[in-house]
Design a protein around this motif. Structure first.
Motif, PDB file in Angstrom:
ATOM      1  N   VAL A   1       0.263  -1.103   0.079  1.00  0.00           N
ATOM      2  CA  VAL A   1      -0.050   0.107   0.432  1.00  0.00           C
ATOM      3  C   VAL A   1       0.725   1.575   0.244  1.00  0.00           C
ATOM      4  O   VAL A   1       0.760   2.214  -1.003  1.00  0.00           O
ATOM      5  CB  VAL A   1      -1.126   0.260   1.450  1.00  0.00           C
ATOM      6  N   PHE A   2       1.916   0.924   1.253  1.00  0.00           N
ATOM      7  CA  PHE A   2       2.907   2.036   1.026  1.00  0.00           C
ATOM      8  C   PHE A   2       3.270   2.630  -0.447  1.00  0.00           C
ATOM      9  O   PHE A   2       3.359   3.564  -0.909  1.00  0.00           O
ATOM     10  CB  PHE A   2       3.469   2.273   2.344  1.00  0.00           C
TER      11      PHE A   2
ATOM     12  N   ALA B   1       2.695   1.792  -3.358  1.00  0.00           N
ATOM     13  CA  ALA B   1       1.445   2.281  -4.279  1.00  0.00           C
ATOM     14  C   ALA B   1       1.211   3.720  -3.982  1.00  0.00           C
ATOM     15  O   ALA B   1       1.515   4.157  -4.873  1.00  0.00           O
ATOM     16  CB  ALA B   1      -0.188   1.650  -4.452  1.00  0.00           C
ATOM     17  N   LEU B   2       1.259   4.228  -3.025  1.00  0.00           N
ATOM     18  CA  LEU B   2       0.887   5.978  -2.554  1.00  0.00           C
ATOM     19  C   LEU B   2       1.531   6.342  -2.979  1.00  0.00           C
ATOM     20  O   LEU B   2       1.428   7.465  -3.278  1.00  0.00           O
ATOM     21  CB  LEU B   2       0.451   5.527  -1.213  1.00  0.00           C
ATOM     22  N   ALA B   3       3.124   5.979  -2.811  1.00  0.00           N
ATOM     23  CA  ALA B   3       4.149   7.149  -3.345  1.00  0.00           C
ATOM     24  C   ALA B   3       4.435   6.359  -4.809  1.00  0.00           C
ATOM     25  O   ALA B   3       5.184   7.962  -5.033  1.00  0.00           O
ATOM     26  CB  ALA B   3       6.060   5.949  -2.893  1.00  0.00           C
ATOM     27  N   THR B   4       4.410   5.628  -5.108  1.00  0.00           N
ATOM     28  CA  THR B   4       4.265   6.073  -7.141  1.00  0.00           C
ATOM     29  C   THR B   4       3.246   6.358  -7.528  1.00  0.00           C
ATOM     30  O   THR B   4       3.654   8.048  -8.254  1.00  0.00           O
ATOM     31  CB  THR B   4       3.663   4.581  -7.868  1.00  0.00           C
ATOM     32  N   VAL B   5       1.952   7.207  -7.042  1.00  0.00           N
ATOM     33  CA  VAL B   5       0.546   7.627  -7.566  1.00  0.00           C
ATOM     34  C   VAL B   5       1.719   9.235  -6.988  1.00  0.00           C
ATOM     35  O   VAL B   5       1.598  10.501  -7.701  1.00  0.00           O
ATOM     36  CB  VAL B   5      -0.372   7.582  -6.090  1.00  0.00           C
ATOM     37  N   ILE B   6       2.410   9.339  -5.773  1.00  0.00           N
ATOM     38  CA  ILE B   6       2.738  10.342  -5.390  1.00  0.00           C
ATOM     39  C   ILE B   6       3.716  11.807  -6.534  1.00  0.00           C
ATOM     40  O   ILE B   6       3.702  12.937  -6.903  1.00  0.00           O
ATOM     41  CB  ILE B   6       3.473  11.076  -3.979  1.00  0.00           C
TER      42      ILE B   6
END
Length: 99
Positions: free
Chosen positions: A79-80, A82-87
């Motif tokens: 999850v972390f 995936a969020l880092a990639t989006v950011i």
């Protein structure tokens, strides 16, 4: 000589709540539940109240311990990541814009 103990309002409420729980769990039909709840509020003794639940389990399942399987230790990392990639993509202007 047997003494019949009188039921209190709290005793009647407790039995009615238990009957509602068993109805929600599918052990009683709404009709059966309604009849038994009406009898609970008419009951004068604890023996009468006990008869309304004698064919039902004493300990509702929600009070028992439920064992669940723990999430894999790497789930949080996924999850972390995936969020880092989006950011990062938003920062670079590469993510599709909404709206």
């Amino acid at each position: 000589m047997t003494t019949e103990f009188r039921a209190s309002d709290a005793d009647r409420d407790r039995v009615a709540d238990e009957l509602r729980h068993h109805t929600g769990a599918g052990r009683l039909t709404p009709e059966e539940s309604g009849e038994r709840i009406a009898l609970a509020y008419q009951a004068r003794t604890l023996t009468e109240l006990a008869g309304l639940t004698e064919d039902l389990p004493r300990h509702p399942p929600e009070t028992s311990v439920v064992r669940t399987r723990a999430a894999p230790p790497f789930a949080g990392m996924v999850v972390f990541g995936a969020l880092a990639t989006v950011i990062v993509l938003l920062g670079a202007g590469l993510a599709p814009m909404c709206g």
